[in-house]
Scaffold this motif. Structure first.
Motif, PDB file in Angstrom:
ATOM      1  N   ALA A   1      39.051  10.228  -7.380  1.00  0.00           N
ATOM      2  CA  ALA A   1      38.575   8.847  -7.423  1.00  0.00           C
ATOM      3  C   ALA A   1      38.353   8.293  -6.016  1.00  0.00           C
ATOM      4  CB  ALA A   1      39.574   7.975  -8.177  1.00  0.00           C
ATOM      5  N   ILE A   2      39.276   8.584  -5.096  1.00  0.00           N
ATOM      6  CA  ILE A   2      39.119   8.124  -3.711  1.00  0.00           C
ATOM      7  C   ILE A   2      37.869   8.731  -3.095  1.00  0.00           C
ATOM      8  CG2 ILE A   2      40.114   8.272  -1.400  1.00  0.00           C
ATOM      9  CD1 ILE A   2      42.869   8.058  -2.676  1.00  0.00           C
ATOM     10  N   PHE A   3      37.650  10.018  -3.323  1.00  0.00           N
ATOM     11  CA  PHE A   3      36.459  10.694  -2.775  1.00  0.00           C
ATOM     12  C   PHE A   3      35.182  10.048  -3.316  1.00  0.00           C
ATOM     13  CE2 PHE A   3      33.138  13.877  -3.602  1.00  0.00           C
ATOM     14  CZ  PHE A   3      32.805  14.217  -2.294  1.00  0.00           C
ATOM     15  N   LEU A   4      35.132   9.792  -4.622  1.00  0.00           N
ATOM     16  CA  LEU A   4      33.928   9.221  -5.220  1.00  0.00           C
ATOM     17  C   LEU A   4      33.672   7.805  -4.712  1.00  0.00           C
ATOM     18  CD1 LEU A   4      34.372  10.470  -8.902  1.00  0.00           C
ATOM     19  CD2 LEU A   4      32.691  11.273  -7.227  1.00  0.00           C
ATOM     20  N   VAL A   5      34.735   6.990  -4.604  1.00  0.00           N
ATOM     21  CA  VAL A   5      34.552   5.627  -4.102  1.00  0.00           C
ATOM     22  C   VAL A   5      34.128   5.652  -2.637  1.00  0.00           C
ATOM     23  CG1 VAL A   5      35.743   3.456  -3.590  1.00  0.00           C
ATOM     24  CG2 VAL A   5      36.159   4.620  -5.760  1.00  0.00           C
TER      25      VAL A   5
ATOM     26  N   VAL B   1      36.189  10.383 -13.489  1.00  0.00           N
ATOM     27  CA  VAL B   1      37.496  11.043 -13.431  1.00  0.00           C
ATOM     28  C   VAL B   1      38.069  11.268 -14.829  1.00  0.00           C
ATOM     29  CG1 VAL B   1      39.900  10.703 -12.749  1.00  0.00           C
ATOM     30  CG2 VAL B   1      38.069  10.273 -11.109  1.00  0.00           C
ATOM     31  N   TYR B   2      37.931  10.268 -15.721  1.00  0.00           N
ATOM     32  CA  TYR B   2      38.598  10.340 -17.029  1.00  0.00           C
ATOM     33  C   TYR B   2      37.713  10.895 -18.144  1.00  0.00           C
ATOM     34  CZ  TYR B   2      42.289   7.690 -14.813  1.00  0.00           C
ATOM     35  OH  TYR B   2      43.301   7.296 -13.971  1.00  0.00           O
ATOM     36  N   THR B   3      36.430  11.060 -17.889  1.00  0.00           N
ATOM     37  CA  THR B   3      35.557  11.640 -18.912  1.00  0.00           C
ATOM     38  C   THR B   3      36.002  13.038 -19.345  1.00  0.00           C
ATOM     39  OG1 THR B   3      33.612  10.324 -18.309  1.00  0.00           O
ATOM     40  CG2 THR B   3      33.206  12.448 -19.356  1.00  0.00           C
ATOM     41  N   PRO B   4      36.415  13.940 -18.431  1.00  0.00           N
ATOM     42  CA  PRO B   4      36.851  15.275 -18.878  1.00  0.00           C
ATOM     43  C   PRO B   4      37.995  15.245 -19.888  1.00  0.00           C
ATOM     44  CG  PRO B   4      36.482  15.289 -16.513  1.00  0.00           C
ATOM     45  CD  PRO B   4      36.355  13.863 -16.956  1.00  0.00           C
TER      46      PRO B   4
ATOM     47  N   ALA C   1      33.309  -3.188  -7.301  1.00  0.00           N
ATOM     48  CA  ALA C   1      33.855  -3.106  -8.653  1.00  0.00           C
ATOM     49  C   ALA C   1      33.056  -2.124  -9.506  1.00  0.00           C
ATOM     50  CB  ALA C   1      33.859  -4.495  -9.291  1.00  0.00           C
ATOM     51  N   GLY C   2      31.734  -2.159  -9.390  1.00  0.00           N
ATOM     52  CA  GLY C   2      30.901  -1.249 -10.168  1.00  0.00           C
ATOM     53  C   GLY C   2      31.139   0.203  -9.819  1.00  0.00           C
ATOM     54  N   ASN C   3      31.283   0.483  -8.528  1.00  0.00           N
ATOM     55  CA  ASN C   3      31.520   1.867  -8.105  1.00  0.00           C
ATOM     56  C   ASN C   3      32.913   2.349  -8.497  1.00  0.00           C
ATOM     57  OD1 ASN C   3      28.966   2.101  -7.014  1.00  0.00           O
ATOM     58  ND2 ASN C   3      29.608   1.516  -4.953  1.00  0.00           N
ATOM     59  N   VAL C   4      33.896   1.434  -8.510  1.00  0.00           N
ATOM     60  CA  VAL C   4      35.230   1.812  -8.983  1.00  0.00           C
ATOM     61  C   VAL C   4      35.162   2.206 -10.457  1.00  0.00           C
ATOM     62  CG1 VAL C   4      37.534   0.931  -9.505  1.00  0.00           C
ATOM     63  CG2 VAL C   4      36.498   0.468  -7.284  1.00  0.00           C
TER      64      VAL C   4
END
Length: 282
Positions: free
Chosen positions: A130-134, A151-154, A141-144
């Motif tokens: 999540a840190i890498f993606l942000v 992250v949670y889709t898998p 807020a949208g990018n978070v």
């Protein structure tokens, strides 16, 4: 489901008093967040520097922060952002995860491709990914929401895929294929409806994970910008004053813990009630 079925559903769900209590507390938190402009005693951004770091009192129930802002009002408004981000993450991850899980479980040719991608993503720690993606997308807020949804889709994919593998071999699905029912109708009307229970339970857990993750990202400075009041940003900005005004981090922290705990208890109750084996044990 008719009215009698709905009543029976909730009677079974709330048979455990702890689940009922958690649901009522969670409902109260949501109502306060939705009605924030009506119930918050002060503006969340109103600064009164002369009253900075005042302890809890009859005027400011949860005290004030380093700028003299009312902590209770900021917690109420912060619930809007924190819970809103959590709900957006749930919706996005459920839509993406359910679609990919159905495709992976029903079409054997897609199973290997989708699941290898899922395994690769789940091999990384959630917070680091999540840190890498942000960091790549930028702090907003949208990018978070986008980062946490990825992250949670898998997690959703694995749950839906496992349930689909079982349902697709059942006689009524085989019969639907035999009489020429379209693949789309089989996926949506025959399989999706029969895997809805684990999806619903997973949604409550992901909601709790997302609230905690948003707070963690904001605390690390990789989440929502500080000017937006969320429970995580309140802890991040107030940590340097915690030694002299513990309430600036204590009450936002309690809001996070209480919300996540209630969501987890609600998820446990739904799982126990929807699982036939566990329901018989109850």
């Amino acid at each position: 489901m008719d009215l009698a079925g709905i009543v029976l559903f909730f009677r079974r769900l709330f048979r455990r008093k702890l689940v009922l209590f958690a649901t009522l507390v969670l409902a109260l938190i949501v109502v306060l967040a939705v009605l924030a402009p009506l119930v918050a005693p002060y503006s969340p951004t109103g600064m009164r520097v002369a009253n900075r770091l005042k302890p809890p009192s009859g005027i400011n129930w949860f005290g004030t922060d380093e700028f003299g802002r009312d902590v209770l009002s900021r917690i109420i408004y912060g619930g809007r952002a924190s819970l809103g981000i959590g709900m957006a993450v749930v919706i996005a991850s459920m839509l993406a995860g359910t679609t990919l899980g159905l495709l992976a479980g029903y079409f054997r040719t897609l199973d290997g491709i989708i699941m290898r991608m899922v395994d690769a993503m789940m091999s990384l720690p959630d917070i680091l990914l999540a840190i890498f993606l942000v960091a790549v997308l930028g702090a907003s807020a949208g990018n978070v929401v986008l980062a946490l949804a990825i992250v949670y889709t898998p997690r959703v994919v694995r749950v839906v895929r496992g349930s689909t593998l079982v349902v697709r071999e059942l006689p009524f699905v085989e019969a639907a294929r035999t009489i020429g029912v379209s693949t789309w109708r089989i996926l949506t009307r025959h399989i999706l409806l029969n895997v809805a229970s684990p999806i619903l339970v997973q949604a409550t857990f992901i909601f709790a994970y997302a609230v905690l993750a948003e707070a963690g990202l904001s605390f690390l400075g990789a989440g929502v910008p500080p000017e937006i009041p969320t429970w995580g940003t309140m802890i991040a900005t107030g940590q340097q004053y915690a030694d002299q005004a513990v309430w600036v981090v204590l009450f936002p922290g309690l809001a996070i813990v209480l919300s996540a705990l209630c969501l987890q208890l609600l998820g446990d109750g739904l799982r126990d009630m929807l699982d036939p084996k566990l329901r018989k044990a109850l």
